[in-house]
Design a protein around this motif. Structure first.
Motif, mmCIF file in Angstrom:
data_model
loop_
_atom_site.group_PDB
_atom_site.id
_atom_site.type_symbol
_atom_site.label_atom_id
_atom_site.label_comp_id
_atom_site.label_asym_id
_atom_site.label_seq_id
_atom_site.Cartn_x
_atom_site.Cartn_y
_atom_site.Cartn_z
ATOM 1 N N GLN A 396 103.014 53.190 18.247
ATOM 2 C CA GLN A 396 102.969 54.198 19.309
ATOM 3 C C GLN A 396 101.541 54.343 19.854
ATOM 4 O OE1 GLN A 396 106.713 56.843 19.166
ATOM 5 N NE2 GLN A 396 105.027 57.928 18.215
ATOM 6 N N THR A 397 100.566 54.387 18.974
ATOM 7 C CA THR A 397 99.181 54.517 19.413
ATOM 8 C C THR A 397 98.752 53.282 20.199
ATOM 9 O OG1 THR A 397 98.620 55.976 17.572
ATOM 10 C CG2 THR A 397 96.804 54.785 18.608
ATOM 11 N N GLY A 398 99.162 52.099 19.735
ATOM 12 C CA GLY A 398 98.846 50.883 20.469
ATOM 13 C C GLY A 398 99.414 50.896 21.871
ATOM 14 N N SER A 399 100.656 51.357 22.028
ATOM 15 C CA SER A 399 101.292 51.382 23.341
ATOM 16 C C SER A 399 100.597 52.353 24.286
ATOM 17 C CB SER A 399 102.772 51.761 23.198
ATOM 18 O OG SER A 399 103.478 50.772 22.481
ATOM 19 N N VAL A 400 100.180 53.512 23.761
ATOM 20 C CA VAL A 400 99.490 54.486 24.620
ATOM 21 C C VAL A 400 98.143 53.929 25.078
ATOM 22 C CG1 VAL A 400 98.512 56.803 24.765
ATOM 23 C CG2 VAL A 400 100.644 56.444 23.540
ATOM 24 N N ILE A 401 97.401 53.287 24.165
ATOM 25 C CA ILE A 401 96.102 52.717 24.535
ATOM 26 C C ILE A 401 96.264 51.698 25.656
ATOM 27 C CG2 ILE A 401 94.227 51.222 23.731
ATOM 28 C CD1 ILE A 401 94.493 52.541 21.000
ATOM 29 N N ALA A 402 97.253 50.809 25.525
ATOM 30 C CA ALA A 402 97.452 49.774 26.545
ATOM 31 C C ALA A 402 97.694 50.408 27.907
ATOM 32 C CB ALA A 402 98.616 48.870 26.155
ATOM 33 N N TYR A 403 98.517 51.474 27.944
ATOM 34 C CA TYR A 403 98.764 52.130 29.223
ATOM 35 C C TYR A 403 97.503 52.787 29.771
ATOM 36 C CZ TYR A 403 99.942 55.502 32.723
ATOM 37 O OH TYR A 403 99.929 56.222 33.895
ATOM 38 N N LEU A 404 96.822 53.564 28.943
ATOM 39 C CA LEU A 404 95.662 54.307 29.436
ATOM 40 C C LEU A 404 94.560 53.370 29.915
ATOM 41 C CD1 LEU A 404 95.390 57.256 26.875
ATOM 42 C CD2 LEU A 404 96.259 57.317 29.223
ATOM 43 N N ALA A 405 94.380 52.236 29.241
ATOM 44 C CA ALA A 405 93.363 51.284 29.683
ATOM 45 C C ALA A 405 93.716 50.716 31.047
ATOM 46 C CB ALA A 405 93.214 50.167 28.656
ATOM 47 N N GLN A 406 94.986 50.364 31.243
ATOM 48 C CA GLN A 406 95.401 49.830 32.541
ATOM 49 C C GLN A 406 95.360 50.900 33.622
ATOM 50 O OE1 GLN A 406 99.021 47.342 32.367
ATOM 51 N NE2 GLN A 406 98.717 47.288 30.163
ATOM 52 N N ALA A 457 101.675 43.010 17.631
ATOM 53 C CA ALA A 457 101.625 42.715 19.064
ATOM 54 C C ALA A 457 101.061 43.895 19.851
ATOM 55 C CB ALA A 457 103.020 42.362 19.574
ATOM 56 N N THR A 458 101.461 45.126 19.490
ATOM 57 C CA THR A 458 100.925 46.285 20.217
ATOM 58 C C THR A 458 99.428 46.443 19.973
ATOM 59 O OG1 THR A 458 101.446 47.862 18.437
ATOM 60 C CG2 THR A 458 103.147 47.467 20.089
ATOM 61 N N PHE A 459 98.959 46.108 18.771
ATOM 62 C CA PHE A 459 97.525 46.156 18.499
ATOM 63 C C PHE A 459 96.794 45.090 19.315
ATOM 64 C CE2 PHE A 459 96.476 48.642 14.440
ATOM 65 C CZ PHE A 459 97.552 49.496 14.598
ATOM 66 N N LEU A 460 97.351 43.884 19.375
ATOM 67 C CA LEU A 460 96.728 42.814 20.154
ATOM 68 C C LEU A 460 96.621 43.207 21.619
ATOM 69 C CD1 LEU A 460 95.625 39.926 20.372
ATOM 70 C CD2 LEU A 460 98.000 39.133 20.634
ATOM 71 N N GLU A 461 97.676 43.803 22.147
ATOM 72 C CA GLU A 461 97.653 44.200 23.552
ATOM 73 C C GLU A 461 96.697 45.369 23.774
ATOM 74 O OE1 GLU A 461 100.842 45.056 27.166
ATOM 75 O OE2 GLU A 461 101.451 44.056 25.314
ATOM 76 N N ALA A 462 96.690 46.323 22.869
ATOM 77 C CA ALA A 462 95.806 47.479 23.026
ATOM 78 C C ALA A 462 94.337 47.060 22.996
ATOM 79 C CB ALA A 462 96.085 48.498 21.922
ATOM 80 N N TYR A 463 93.956 46.275 22.007
ATOM 81 C CA TYR A 463 92.567 45.820 21.934
ATOM 82 C C TYR A 463 92.205 44.966 23.147
ATOM 83 C CZ TYR A 463 91.838 47.359 17.060
ATOM 84 O OH TYR A 463 91.665 48.095 15.912
ATOM 85 N N SER A 464 93.107 44.108 23.573
ATOM 86 C CA SER A 464 92.825 43.242 24.715
ATOM 87 C C SER A 464 92.635 44.052 25.987
ATOM 88 C CB SER A 464 93.963 42.231 24.900
ATOM 89 O OG SER A 464 94.079 41.373 23.784
ATOM 90 N N GLU A 465 93.501 45.066 26.200
ATOM 91 C CA GLU A 465 93.366 45.883 27.408
ATOM 92 C C GLU A 465 92.083 46.705 27.379
ATOM 93 O OE1 GLU A 465 95.125 45.710 30.063
ATOM 94 O OE2 GLU A 465 96.578 44.292 29.242
ATOM 95 N N LEU A 466 91.690 47.179 26.201
ATOM 96 C CA LEU A 466 90.414 47.892 26.100
ATOM 97 C C LEU A 466 89.249 46.944 26.367
ATOM 98 C CD1 LEU A 466 90.929 50.273 23.045
ATOM 99 C CD2 LEU A 466 90.365 50.946 25.375
#
Length: 718
Positions: A396-406, A457-466
């Motif tokens: 859940q935290t990973g998904s929120v980070i990905a959205y907020l970064a974008q 996968a959500t961690f990979l996407e979150a870190y990448s978007e940040l």
């Protein structure tokens, strides 16, 4: 839904092959509303409120509408009926054929009010010869103010009846007044204990004088004028709306919305307007309608209408999960960027609520009430309870980070956004183990624990978007006296996120299962590899698109589009591309399930949830739409690497998308996507479910925008 209703439904459906007893289903009918009250108009015309999570008001829990000719009463839920949405709006037209005439109903929910306009045609088309003056509309309505069906009272006025408990006041009124009005008590103890269900409403009982005033149940006779009768209900809070203001509000609505065109115009204001040029427009309109219906004024969404409020067979659906909600926000942001849907207000409100609901440790709780972000009942709140992370859903935290970064890169500017992203980065670091994969926690399906490929996968996407969009983030934004230590973070947070993304990317090799040609579902808490196929692992495709953009970050136009243009030096290496292709194809092929009535993807191998008497796993719309999206995401990634396998992945994407598109086996005639289907074609569980609608929306946009060269390779839904 009250306990009396649940027990009544239990009596009616115990032993049914595909209906679980004790539920209030929405697999038939349509919803009206949008960012407020949510009213279900069943296929037979019954009205029920489902908006309590969105507004805090309970409203109607049961209703019936009938046509009376003198002493003869025909309930409209017992005659032939057709139903449709009017245009792109949430106005619902329901046509009932009775022996006395055709009754055409229009139902619209505007804010906290709902209007039902009924027009009767007593022409010569095979109908009995009746005098229109002898006709009346009969409305049975049961309200549950403050969620109560006991200790409820009524106040009667010339133009309305008010049902109240303590704070909530529910009003019923008619544009033409009432020719008769009576109340009745709910089902009695003997009726509840009887083996047979109870048909309501009952006939008037003169010996029970108190039932006229001490219940939430009302039966009203409404006269027609010029063949039309309009009934309205309004849900209010006593501290916000006076009785006089409520009655005035209904009178104003009756006056302003006195014909179907006016109702349609008002209902059109509850959903975004979709340009005529948008591809797959019917699908896009339906998706935006559903996401509007499920949204609170705050911008947070329920997962779906809560069909099981007593948790008889599930843990409930009328809450906001940050995984589902953030992914819906991301899909909507991406689709808006590609299609020009004008959803700026959606994006900003989502970001504001994610900022407001973040916990001091940088994470987000399991579930919250969408109307205000307050903690809702849940079972994965280990970080609030100071327990081990096993009962925490780190994805859940990973998904929120990905959205907020974008959203940040796309120009969404809300107070506290940078601070929230910094805190979330610190919180994500806390749940990343030394080997580069997330710690043991709960999975996306909330039914097991381990170290999951989906969470990774959500961690990979979150870190990448940040890493892509984190320029300017500063650890100094954190409160020095808070739960997180600013000194524990490096100066270059975007660079740190890039390093963490690389660690996660490399660590994925630990989950590769060469014998099956796919990534494992998880490593169990005991350290064993669980190599079952799971549709949630399809999220690896979009995560790798985000990571690939790190190789060409200078080409990113800064518009929030997660992959930028990828440049010429994508970060995903050839071996990983091969593994991704193998993984996606293996999962899509291995989870494919088809019967004479449906075709799609099951959730995961061995899924036993809500099977009833079915021996095999059920098909899920989320999994099927996820398969389409993963194939499209991977096709874009392959095309960026000039890999000819992109064409085949586009074909797979379009094939799966067809199953969940209007006219497909998994899309109901209502345009809704239920969560699940039985093999006989019976839809089941939450309907509509917001998550697959958002995935479908984004996949349509992605295929049109990124892969137009393959547009002529559409595959029919067979």
């Amino acid at each position: 839904m009250q306990l009396r209703d649940a027990l009544d439904d239990y009596k009616r459906h115990t032993g049914h092959a595909t209906r679980f007893p004790g539920e209030r289903r929405t697999v038939t009918g349509r919803f009206s509303g949008g960012e407020g009250r949510l009213v279900h108009v069943d296929a037979d015309g019954e009205l029920r409120d489902f908006g309590h999570p969105l507004t805090g008001l309970t409203g109607l829990v049961r209703s019936r509408v009938g046509l009376a000719v003198g002493d003869e009463l025909t309930w409209l839920d017992e005659v032939a009926t057709e139903q449709r949405y009017v245009g792109d709006t949430t106005l619902i037209e329901t046509v009932h054929e009775t022996d006395y005439g055709t009754v055409t109903r229009h139902d619209a929910t505007i804010g906290d009010a709902h209007l039902t306009r009924a027009a009767v045609d007593v022409g010569d088309d095979g109908h009995a010869n009746v005098d229109p003056a002898d006709l009346s509309l009969v409305v049975y309505a049961r309200f549950a103010p403050d969620g109560r069906d006991d200790r409820v009272g009524q106040l009667r006025y010339d133009d309305a009846v008010e049902v109240y408990h303590a704070d909530e006041r529910d009003f019923l009124a008619s544009d033409t007044g009432f020719s008769d009005l009576r109340g009745q008590l709910p089902a009695t103890f003997p009726e509840l204990l009887d083996d047979a269900p109870t048909d309501l409403p009952r006939d008037r009982d003169g010996d029970r004088y108190e039932e006229e005033r001490l219940s939430g149940e009302v039966v009203a006779d409404v006269p027609f004028e010029d063949g039309v009768a309009t009934v309205g209900t309004l849900l209010t809070d006593r501290e916000e709306t006076t009785r006089e203001a409520a009655r005035d509000r209904l009178a104003e609505l009756f006056d302003a919305l006195d014909d179907p065109d006016a109702l349609a115009a008002a209902a059109a204001e509850t959903t975004p307007s979709v340009p005529e040029s948008v591809p797959a427009r019917e699908s896009v309109v339906a998706d935006l309608r559903v996401l509007s219906l499920l949204s609170a004024e705050s911008g947070l969404r329920i997962a779906g209408p809560d069909f099981d409020p007593f948790y008889a067979t599930s843990g409930g659906y009328g809450y906001t999960w940050f995984r589902d909600d953030a992914e819906i926000s991301t899909f909507a942001l991406d689709a808006d960027d590609r299609l020009g849907l004008g959803l700026d207000d959606w994006h900003a409100r989502s970001a504001e609520m994610y900022v407001a609901t973040q916990r001091p440790d940088g994470s987000w709780p399991h579930r919250v009430w969408p109307r205000n972000g307050a903690l809702a009942p849940g079972w994965a709140n280990a970080r609030i309870e100071d327990g081990p992370d096993v009962d925490y859903q780190a994805d859940q935290t990973g998904s929120v980070i990905a959205y907020l970064a974008q959203a940040r890169a796309g120009g969404v500017d809300v107070e506290g956004l940078d601070r929230t992203l910094v805190a979330a980065l610190a919180g994500l670091d806390e749940t990343l183990a030394d080997d580069g994969r997330p710690v043991v926690c709960q999975n996306a399906w909330e039914d097991s624990a381990g170290r999951f490929a989906h969470t990774t996968a959500t961690f990979l996407e979150a870190y990448s978007e940040l890493a892509l969009h984190g320029d300017g983030l500063d650890a100094g934004a954190l409160d020095p006296d808070g739960d997180l230590d600013p000194d524990a973070l490096p100066d270059d947070l975007a660079g740190h996120a890039r390093d963490q993304a690389t660690r996660v990317y490399d660590a994925l090799d630990d989950l590769w299962v060469p014998e099956r040609g796919c990534y494992a579902l998880r490593e169990t808490p005991e350290g064993a590899i669980d190599d079952r196929l799971d549709s949630s692992t399809l999220s690896l495709a979009s995560a790798h698109r985000s990571f690939d953009a790190l190789g060409g970050v200078e080409g990113d136009g800064g518009d929030g589009n997660r992959a930028g243009d990828g440049g010429e030096t994508g970060a995903v290496d050839p071996e990983r591309l091969d593994r991704l292709v193998s993984h996606v194809e293996t999962v899509v092929d291995g989870l494919a399930h088809e019967s004479d009535e449906i075709a799609g993807l099951i959730r995961y191998e061995g899924d036993g949830w809500r099977r009833a008497g079915q021996r095999s796993e059920k098909v899920w719309t989320v999994s099927t739409a996820w398969g389409a999206n993963a194939c499209a995401e991977l096709a874009v990634l392959l095309a960026d690497h000039d890999d000819p396998r992109a064409a085949e992945l586009v074909e797979r994407a379009r094939h799966l998308l067809a199953h969940v598109s209007p006219g497909g086996a998994l899309c109901e005639p209502t345009t809704f996507l239920p969560e699940q289907f039985f093999d006989d074609g019976t839809p089941d569980s939450a309907t509509p479910l917001g998550w697959p609608h958002a995935i479908r929306l984004a996949t349509v946009a992605l295929l049109d925008d990124e892969l137009p060269q393959f547009a002529d390779r559409a595959v029919a839904d067979d």
